[in-house]
Design a protein around this motif. Structure first.
Motif, short mmCIF file in Angstrom:
data_model
loop_
_atom_site.label_atom_id
_atom_site.label_comp_id
_atom_site.label_asym_id
_atom_site.label_seq_id
_atom_site.Cartn_x
_atom_site.Cartn_y
_atom_site.Cartn_z
N PRO A 114 0.81 -1.23 0.00
CA PRO A 114 0.00 0.00 0.00
C PRO A 114 0.85 1.28 0.00
O PRO A 114 0.48 2.27 -0.62
CB PRO A 114 -0.83 -0.12 1.28
N LEU A 115 1.98 1.24 0.70
CA LEU A 115 2.85 2.42 0.72
C LEU A 115 3.50 2.66 -0.64
O LEU A 115 3.66 3.81 -1.07
CB LEU A 115 3.92 2.26 1.80
N GLU A 116 3.86 1.60 -1.33
CA GLU A 116 4.42 1.77 -2.68
C GLU A 116 3.39 2.37 -3.62
O GLU A 116 3.72 3.23 -4.45
CB GLU A 116 4.91 0.42 -3.21
N ARG A 117 2.14 1.94 -3.49
CA ARG A 117 1.07 2.55 -4.30
C ARG A 117 0.89 4.02 -3.93
O ARG A 117 0.61 4.87 -4.79
CB ARG A 117 -0.25 1.79 -4.12
N ALA A 118 1.09 4.33 -2.65
CA ALA A 118 0.90 5.71 -2.18
C ALA A 118 1.96 6.66 -2.73
O ALA A 118 1.78 7.88 -2.68
CB ALA A 118 0.92 5.74 -0.65
N LEU A 119 3.05 6.14 -3.30
CA LEU A 119 4.07 7.01 -3.89
C LEU A 119 3.51 7.82 -5.06
O LEU A 119 4.07 8.86 -5.42
CB LEU A 119 5.27 6.18 -4.37
N SER A 120 2.42 7.34 -5.66
CA SER A 120 1.79 8.08 -6.77
C SER A 120 0.44 8.66 -6.37
O SER A 120 -0.36 9.02 -7.25
CB SER A 120 1.65 7.15 -7.98
N ASP A 121 0.18 8.77 -5.07
CA ASP A 121 -1.09 9.35 -4.61
C ASP A 121 -1.18 10.81 -5.03
O ASP A 121 -0.17 11.51 -5.18
CB ASP A 121 -1.18 9.23 -3.08
N SER A 122 -2.41 11.28 -5.20
CA SER A 122 -2.60 12.68 -5.62
C SER A 122 -2.28 13.68 -4.51
O SER A 122 -2.01 14.85 -4.77
CB SER A 122 -4.05 12.89 -6.09
N ASN A 123 -2.28 13.21 -3.26
CA ASN A 123 -2.00 14.11 -2.14
C ASN A 123 -0.50 14.12 -1.85
O ASN A 123 0.09 13.07 -1.54
CB ASN A 123 -2.77 13.64 -0.90
#
Length: 424
Positions: free
Chosen positions: A117-126
């Motif tokens: 989930p943290l790796e996916r969060a690297l491209s989060d809009s926030n």
């Protein structure tokens, strides 16, 4: 667990809490929202035993005003594992650093289930979520996260770029060096400094790419690259000495400057050779570097002043002049050199340095067999006297010759004798 025993009765067991968990959700939220510190603390400890249904109240408790409540919520969420990950990643959007700190701690406690989930969060809009994900992955030293963190060095938000530069210092990755050097062009000083610090911590892996970068970009960029190499310090000296022979003039010039700033006497001989560089700017930096190395460089500078060709001699002469009175003792020995031109140049330099301790030796050269040496010795003596405020001694005054005025007239002298003695 006093809160729940008051609800279920004094003999209630943990299994009763789990069975009735849904029914007491409102009471838990009320305790966390309106209870005093003890009530909130007891509620946090209790819901940690009950698990899933109370993740949201615990996440909310991460925003509590009291550190002990935030820390307790972080501990309990860390124990809950994978079910708590996504709510925790979402709360990374909070700007409050105290909230973010405990959120990051909970995700690190959860461990492996947090990674994907943290790796996916690297491209989060926030951007705050991106920044938090980078920091946590870096603290966990997740190797597969390195490419994503390197990409974050180009993020549109400077705080994210800074966090990426900081995170990469926790890895020993050669692949991160060139992207980090590129960050030295960043518009924001705190981002550039984060990159410099990481490059320094990467140590020897950074040295050769940084030296190559000295020959690229603008002066401001080259100064930042220089700062990184200066900060690395002694481990970079051998590579920088080698770079003094680089075909790129900027690499040679900046390498000389950096060696002076590091101040390792090991570089003295190589810098002396640079005094004969075809580029004036390189000779100038080498001269300054030798003065930065200071006392250990003086013997080599004196030899270059004595033996070198005209360009080398002039550079060495300038360096010895900058070093000032430190250079006086070995230069005084050159006043007795068999070569008249060496004596002449030494007299000139000693006059320019202006050390009054040179006066006696220079004065002896006023009778040198070579007229050019005598002339420069005289000029040197006069310059030192002027600089040191030493006035010329006044010539000795000769007392006037005594005049025989004769004896004073006596009472019984005849008038003509009295007239002779009227000088009295």
């Amino acid at each position: 667990m006093g809160l729940f025993k008051s609800i279920f009765g004094g003999n209630a067991e943990p299994e009763d809490f789990r069975v009735g968990a849904v029914g007491i959700s409102d009471q838990v939220e009320k305790a966390l929202a309106y209870g005093d510190v003890d009530d909130r603390w007891n509620a946090i400890r209790a819901v940690g035993e009950l698990g899933g249904p109370f993740i949201d109240p615990l996440v909310h408790a991460l925003k509590d005003d009291f550190w002990i409540i935030r820390r307790g919520a972080s501990d309990m969420l860390g124990r809950m594992g994978a079910p708590a990950v996504l709510p925790l990643v979402a709360i990374l959007a909070e700007e409050d650093e105290a909230v973010r700190r405990e959120t990051e701690r909970a995700l690190i406690l959860i461990g492996d289930p947090s990674i994907e989930p943290l790796e996916r969060a690297l491209s989060d809009s926030n951007p705050h979520i991106r920044r938090g994900a980078i920091e946590i992955l870096g603290l966990m030293r997740v190797p597969q996260a390195v490419p994503g963190i390197i990409r974050a060095l180009s993020d549109e938000k400077p705080l994210v770029r800074q966090e990426a530069a900081i995170a990469l210092r926790r890895y020993d990755e050669q692949s991160s060096v060139t992207p980090l050097i590129g960050v030295l062009r960043d518009d924001y000083g705190y981002v550039r400094m984060a990159a410099v610090e990481t490059l320094c911590l990467l140590g020897t892996k950074s040295i050769e790419p940084l030296i190559t970068a000295l020959g690229e970009g603008t002066g401001e960029y080259q100064q930042r690259v220089s700062l990184a190499l200066i900060s690395i310090g002694y481990p970079a000296v051998d590579s920088l000495i080698g770079a003094l022979g680089n075909e790129n003039v900027d690499v040679r010039r900046h390498s000389a400057n950096i060696l002076g700033r590091i101040g390792d006497a090991k570089a003295t001989a190589a810098l002396i050779r640079c005094l004969d560089d075809k580029e004036k700017s390189v000779r100038g930096e080498a001269t300054k570097a030798l003065t930065d190395i200071c006392d250990p460089a003086i013997p080599a500078l004196v030899r270059a002043f004595h033996d070198g060709d005209q360009i080398v001699r002039n550079c060495a002469m300038e360096a010895l002049w900058i070093l000032g009175t430190r250079s006086t003792p070995p230069l005084l020995e050159l006043l007795d050199d068999p070569n008249a031109d060496v004596r002449r140049r030494t007299a000139i330099l000693l006059g320019e340095i202006g050390d009054k301790n040179s006066l006696e030796a220079l004065s002896r050269k006023l009778t040198d067999e070579n007229p050019a040496v005598r002339r420069e010795a005289f000029e040197g003596v006069e310059m030192i006297k002027q600089k040191c405020g030493i006035s010329r001694p006044l010539p000795e005054r000769t007392p006037p010759a005594e005049i025989d005025l004769g004896d004073p007239p006596a009472e019984n002298d005849p008038p003509e004798e009295k007239n002779k003695k009227n000088l009295w």
